[in-house]
Motif scaffolding. Structure first.
Motif, mmCIF file in Angstrom:
data_model
loop_
_atom_site.group_PDB
_atom_site.id
_atom_site.type_symbol
_atom_site.label_atom_id
_atom_site.label_comp_id
_atom_site.label_asym_id
_atom_site.label_seq_id
_atom_site.Cartn_x
_atom_site.Cartn_y
_atom_site.Cartn_z
ATOM 1 N N GLU A 22 0.821 -1.214 0.000
ATOM 2 C CA GLU A 22 0.000 0.000 0.000
ATOM 3 C C GLU A 22 0.857 1.267 0.000
ATOM 4 N N GLN A 25 2.461 1.537 -3.567
ATOM 5 C CA GLN A 25 1.497 1.806 -4.635
ATOM 6 C C GLN A 25 0.914 3.207 -4.532
ATOM 7 N N GLU A 26 0.700 3.701 -3.316
ATOM 8 C CA GLU A 26 0.195 5.071 -3.145
ATOM 9 C C GLU A 26 1.168 6.110 -3.695
ATOM 10 N N GLN A 27 2.453 5.751 -3.767
ATOM 11 C CA GLN A 27 3.468 6.657 -4.303
ATOM 12 C C GLN A 27 3.754 6.395 -5.783
ATOM 13 N N GLU A 109 6.965 4.722 6.619
ATOM 14 C CA GLU A 109 6.971 5.255 5.258
ATOM 15 C C GLU A 109 8.110 6.243 5.041
#
Length: 129
Positions: A22, A25-27, A109
């Motif tokens: 997650e 993929q968000e980046q 993160e």
């Protein structure tokens, strides 16, 4: 640009895998596969030819250091190890296996993304030569 790199996540903890996938993929990173042990890391590497593998050290079936040794004999994928241990002997052994970096769990993160970006920038430089 981030989407052009294939990344594989290997960790025996499904929650950790899900979190890592997650975050990446968000980046905009392209996580093509994930697995739960070193044996799966080896077979997924053969299948996907990843640019980067983010892999736990301590796993059932085959640990991350053993898998790294096999993978580095077959692939030029960069390997970022995840470990709950920051022992000097583990770090030294990881270096001899060809690991390019390691992060201590729990991975945040703000630690993961700079490490991934640095590794992929180095990968890009080597691909352009």
């Amino acid at each position: 640009m981030r989407h052009r790199y294939r990344i594989i996540i290997i960790d025996d903890d499904p929650i950790t895998r899900m979190d890592l996938v997650e975050m990446l993929q968000e980046q905009g990173y392209n996580v093509v596969a994930d697995g739960k042990n070193g044996e799966e890391a080896v077979s997924l590497t053969q299948l996907w030819d990843p640019h980067l593998i983010i892999m736990d050290v301590k796993m059932p079936v085959m640990d991350g250091l053993t898998a790294t040794g096999i993978i580095k004999g077959q692939s030029d994928a960069s390997i970022l190890l995840l470990t709950a241990y920051s022992q000097k002997d583990l770090v030294a052994k990881a270096k001899t296996k060809g690991v390019c970096a390691y992060l201590v769990k729990p991975v945040m993160e703000e630690e993961l993304l700079p490490a991934v970006e640095t590794i992929l920038l180095e990968k890009q430089s080597s691909l352009e030569k």
